[in-house]
Design a protein around this motif. Sequence first.
Motif, PDB file in Angstrom:
ATOM      1  N   TRP A 119       0.833  -1.208   0.000  1.00  0.00           N
ATOM      2  CA  TRP A 119       0.000   0.000   0.000  1.00  0.00           C
ATOM      3  C   TRP A 119       0.867   1.257   0.000  1.00  0.00           C
ATOM      4  CZ3 TRP A 119      -4.754   1.795  -0.757  1.00  0.00           C
ATOM      5  CH2 TRP A 119      -5.098   3.044  -0.237  1.00  0.00           C
ATOM      6  N   LEU A 120       1.881   1.252   0.842  1.00  0.00           N
ATOM      7  CA  LEU A 120       2.779   2.390   0.944  1.00  0.00           C
ATOM      8  C   LEU A 120       3.510   2.645  -0.376  1.00  0.00           C
ATOM      9  CD1 LEU A 120       4.146   4.582   2.601  1.00  0.00           C
ATOM     10  CD2 LEU A 120       5.722   2.858   3.499  1.00  0.00           C
ATOM     11  N   THR A 121       3.945   1.582  -1.021  1.00  0.00           N
ATOM     12  CA  THR A 121       4.641   1.717  -2.307  1.00  0.00           C
ATOM     13  C   THR A 121       3.746   2.381  -3.353  1.00  0.00           C
ATOM     14  OG1 THR A 121       5.938  -0.278  -1.846  1.00  0.00           O
ATOM     15  CG2 THR A 121       5.855   0.466  -4.139  1.00  0.00           C
ATOM     16  N   ILE A 122       2.513   1.927  -3.452  1.00  0.00           N
ATOM     17  CA  ILE A 122       1.576   2.451  -4.469  1.00  0.00           C
ATOM     18  C   ILE A 122       1.227   3.911  -4.195  1.00  0.00           C
ATOM     19  CG2 ILE A 122      -0.772   2.244  -5.387  1.00  0.00           C
ATOM     20  CD1 ILE A 122      -0.488  -0.834  -4.839  1.00  0.00           C
ATOM     21  N   THR A 123       0.865   4.216  -2.943  1.00  0.00           N
ATOM     22  CA  THR A 123       0.449   5.593  -2.624  1.00  0.00           C
ATOM     23  C   THR A 123       1.628   6.573  -2.735  1.00  0.00           C
ATOM     24  OG1 THR A 123       0.709   5.074  -0.265  1.00  0.00           O
ATOM     25  CG2 THR A 123      -1.516   4.962  -1.183  1.00  0.00           C
ATOM     26  N   LEU A 124       2.831   6.126  -2.362  1.00  0.00           N
ATOM     27  CA  LEU A 124       4.003   6.985  -2.515  1.00  0.00           C
ATOM     28  C   LEU A 124       4.256   7.327  -3.976  1.00  0.00           C
ATOM     29  CD1 LEU A 124       6.934   5.856  -0.154  1.00  0.00           C
ATOM     30  CD2 LEU A 124       5.815   8.086  -0.250  1.00  0.00           C
ATOM     31  N   CYS A 125       4.172   6.304  -4.833  1.00  0.00           N
ATOM     32  CA  CYS A 125       4.388   6.542  -6.271  1.00  0.00           C
ATOM     33  C   CYS A 125       3.388   7.552  -6.813  1.00  0.00           C
ATOM     34  CB  CYS A 125       4.280   5.230  -7.057  1.00  0.00           C
ATOM     35  SG  CYS A 125       5.665   4.102  -6.811  1.00  0.00           S
ATOM     36  N   LEU A 126       2.116   7.398  -6.453  1.00  0.00           N
ATOM     37  CA  LEU A 126       1.077   8.297  -6.953  1.00  0.00           C
ATOM     38  C   LEU A 126       1.248   9.706  -6.391  1.00  0.00           C
ATOM     39  CD1 LEU A 126      -1.967   5.860  -6.810  1.00  0.00           C
ATOM     40  CD2 LEU A 126      -0.806   6.715  -8.859  1.00  0.00           C
ATOM     41  N   PHE A 127       1.691   9.811  -5.131  1.00  0.00           N
ATOM     42  CA  PHE A 127       1.948  11.135  -4.562  1.00  0.00           C
ATOM     43  C   PHE A 127       3.091  11.830  -5.298  1.00  0.00           C
ATOM     44  CE2 PHE A 127       4.686  13.622  -1.676  1.00  0.00           C
ATOM     45  CZ  PHE A 127       3.861  14.722  -1.525  1.00  0.00           C
ATOM     46  N   PHE A 128       4.191  11.118  -5.507  1.00  0.00           N
ATOM     47  CA  PHE A 128       5.353  11.724  -6.161  1.00  0.00           C
ATOM     48  C   PHE A 128       5.019  12.191  -7.577  1.00  0.00           C
ATOM     49  CE2 PHE A 128       8.233   9.023  -3.287  1.00  0.00           C
ATOM     50  CZ  PHE A 128       8.357  10.049  -2.381  1.00  0.00           C
ATOM     51  N   VAL A 129       4.249  11.392  -8.312  1.00  0.00           N
ATOM     52  CA  VAL A 129       3.843  11.782  -9.669  1.00  0.00           C
ATOM     53  C   VAL A 129       2.998  13.059  -9.614  1.00  0.00           C
ATOM     54  CG1 VAL A 129       2.324  11.132 -11.580  1.00  0.00           C
ATOM     55  CG2 VAL A 129       4.025   9.511 -10.735  1.00  0.00           C
ATOM     56  N   SER A 130       2.071  13.115  -8.670  1.00  0.00           N
ATOM     57  CA  SER A 130       1.177  14.277  -8.562  1.00  0.00           C
ATOM     58  C   SER A 130       1.945  15.542  -8.208  1.00  0.00           C
ATOM     59  CB  SER A 130       0.106  14.020  -7.489  1.00  0.00           C
ATOM     60  OG  SER A 130      -0.643  12.868  -7.795  1.00  0.00           O
ATOM     61  N   VAL A 131       2.807  15.455  -7.193  1.00  0.00           N
ATOM     62  CA  VAL A 131       3.489  16.650  -6.728  1.00  0.00           C
ATOM     63  C   VAL A 131       4.557  17.111  -7.723  1.00  0.00           C
ATOM     64  CG1 VAL A 131       5.404  15.702  -5.350  1.00  0.00           C
ATOM     65  CG2 VAL A 131       4.120  17.686  -4.502  1.00  0.00           C
ATOM     66  N   THR A 132       5.113  16.173  -8.493  1.00  0.00           N
ATOM     67  CA  THR A 132       6.067  16.529  -9.551  1.00  0.00           C
ATOM     68  C   THR A 132       5.397  17.379 -10.626  1.00  0.00           C
ATOM     69  OG1 THR A 132       7.559  14.658  -9.270  1.00  0.00           O
ATOM     70  CG2 THR A 132       7.409  15.558 -11.470  1.00  0.00           C
ATOM     71  N   THR A 133       4.155  17.047 -10.930  1.00  0.00           N
ATOM     72  CA  THR A 133       3.422  17.787 -11.957  1.00  0.00           C
ATOM     73  C   THR A 133       3.230  19.239 -11.554  1.00  0.00           C
ATOM     74  OG1 THR A 133       2.290  15.730 -12.540  1.00  0.00           O
ATOM     75  CG2 THR A 133       1.320  17.749 -13.384  1.00  0.00           C
ATOM     76  N   TYR A 134       3.302  19.521 -10.265  1.00  0.00           N
ATOM     77  CA  TYR A 134       3.210  20.900  -9.776  1.00  0.00           C
ATOM     78  C   TYR A 134       4.575  21.571  -9.736  1.00  0.00           C
ATOM     79  CZ  TYR A 134       1.935  24.904  -6.847  1.00  0.00           C
ATOM     80  OH  TYR A 134       1.725  26.175  -6.378  1.00  0.00           O
ATOM     81  N   ILE A 135       5.545  20.917  -9.129  1.00  0.00           N
ATOM     82  CA  ILE A 135       6.783  21.616  -8.778  1.00  0.00           C
ATOM     83  C   ILE A 135       7.691  21.891  -9.976  1.00  0.00           C
ATOM     84  CG2 ILE A 135       8.221  19.592  -8.252  1.00  0.00           C
ATOM     85  CD1 ILE A 135       8.017  22.932  -6.291  1.00  0.00           C
ATOM     86  N   ILE A 136       7.691  21.041 -10.988  1.00  0.00           N
ATOM     87  CA  ILE A 136       8.573  21.272 -12.143  1.00  0.00           C
ATOM     88  C   ILE A 136       8.144  22.528 -12.915  1.00  0.00           C
ATOM     89  CG2 ILE A 136       9.412  20.341 -14.335  1.00  0.00           C
ATOM     90  CD1 ILE A 136      10.648  19.036 -11.865  1.00  0.00           C
ATOM     91  N   PRO A 137       6.877  22.665 -13.315  1.00  0.00           N
ATOM     92  CA  PRO A 137       6.463  23.917 -13.967  1.00  0.00           C
ATOM     93  C   PRO A 137       6.595  25.129 -13.050  1.00  0.00           C
ATOM     94  CG  PRO A 137       4.863  22.176 -14.388  1.00  0.00           C
ATOM     95  CD  PRO A 137       5.800  21.666 -13.331  1.00  0.00           C
TER      96      PRO A 137
END
Length: 444
Positions: free
Chosen positions: A124-142
């Motif tokens: 569970w931790l692996t899946i939710t961490l991956c989805l969090f990192f993808v989401s927050v990356t979409t914000y911070i890079i732009p």
Amino acid sequence: MNKTLSLKQEIAYAAGMIGWSTMTNIIIVMLPYFYLPPSNAGLPPLVPQLVFLGLFNILSIIAASGRLVDAIFDPFIASRSDASQNPNGRRMPFMKWAIIPSIIFCGLVFYPINKGESLHNAWWLTITLCLFFVSVTTYIIPYNALLAEVTNTPRQKVKLSSYQQVGFVIGIILSACTNNFADLVQMNFVIANRSEAVQIAIWGLCILSGLVMLLPVFFINEKEFSVATPTHIPLWPAIKNTFKNSNFKYYLVSDFAFYTALSIISSGLLYFCTVLLGLDESQGGKFMGVMVLASLIFYPVVNFGSAKFGKKPFVLSAFIVLCLIFVTIFFLGRLPLLPSTQLYILVLSASFPLAALGILPNAILADIAQKDTVESGENHEGMFFAVKYLFVKLGQTLGIAIFAMLTIYGKDPGNDFGLRLNGIVGFGLCLVALICFSRFREEK
């Protein structure tokens, strides 16, 4: 020349960093403590302390797995943002849609399937961490790519980067106070279960983070300030172009080493307080707040000093101080001083590096990206920041992984050698950063 941001818009821009910093630092500060707590924390362990190859425990592997997804996604989102022809701008549309998923998945990271040790929690931790990192990356890079596009001079870059750093350290304070907020939850809502109180506190911080991440979107019209045009370089050549810049390579290695070391401190803060010094876990947030407030004293020094003497001397000085701080961590609890005095010395010493290494690196990178744009004729600032933040997040993850890995060698009162080893590793990392950045050639 394009328009300059007003003070209100500069503050709105910096607010975006508060949200990103709060959520990512909740992961750094609370993840090891929540899933693999020390024996005196009042929390149950949630993943088994399995060891692979005699070195890697399960939590260190999980932490690394989320960043492997990031390794693919960071350059992808940067390429899409750099090449975007959206009439509302290249950056803001990505940022806007990333906020809600970031809130949801950051909160779900701390909602394990089972209430005790379980491999199901690990998955569970692996899946939710991956989805969090993808989401927050979409914000911070732009978001970070905008820094180079809405500023016109090096002084403006340092100023906006300073406001941005204030946002970053506010996020660190809020995340470090998670246990303090959990105390308030337990007192005011009569919740006996400590884990549940921590979860509620984290949800509250996630929602607050999302609200402040909206402020740049509401207050800054990207098209009014940025005259950059979409880049036409495909993804892989754009990545390779960044590594052709020798200055960028020295910058990148030192930045990576710094964020790995910073992540070790953040991951270990609650352990250093409770295990090495015997203080209450709620003291962690207080001491982090003292460090940040003390760092504000150095903001004018860094701003005006870097304009007069250059950015490089301040960065090198900060790495030297950090080397000494990590040596001190090894001896915490063994010095002939009160435990609280030892921690005050540590956090006050860290205030200068926090200011210098918070303000200057983004301003330096904006200079590198802008110079590259002038020389190449292509606007791919997003790719420079994507590569930087890929390495930042890899460094943060490596820091969590190293910390989690060293807990194998002791993380409890009377058995704390693993915690002390973090001081030795951090010293080595800061020494590497110092050596690499000494080769950086600053444009006068």
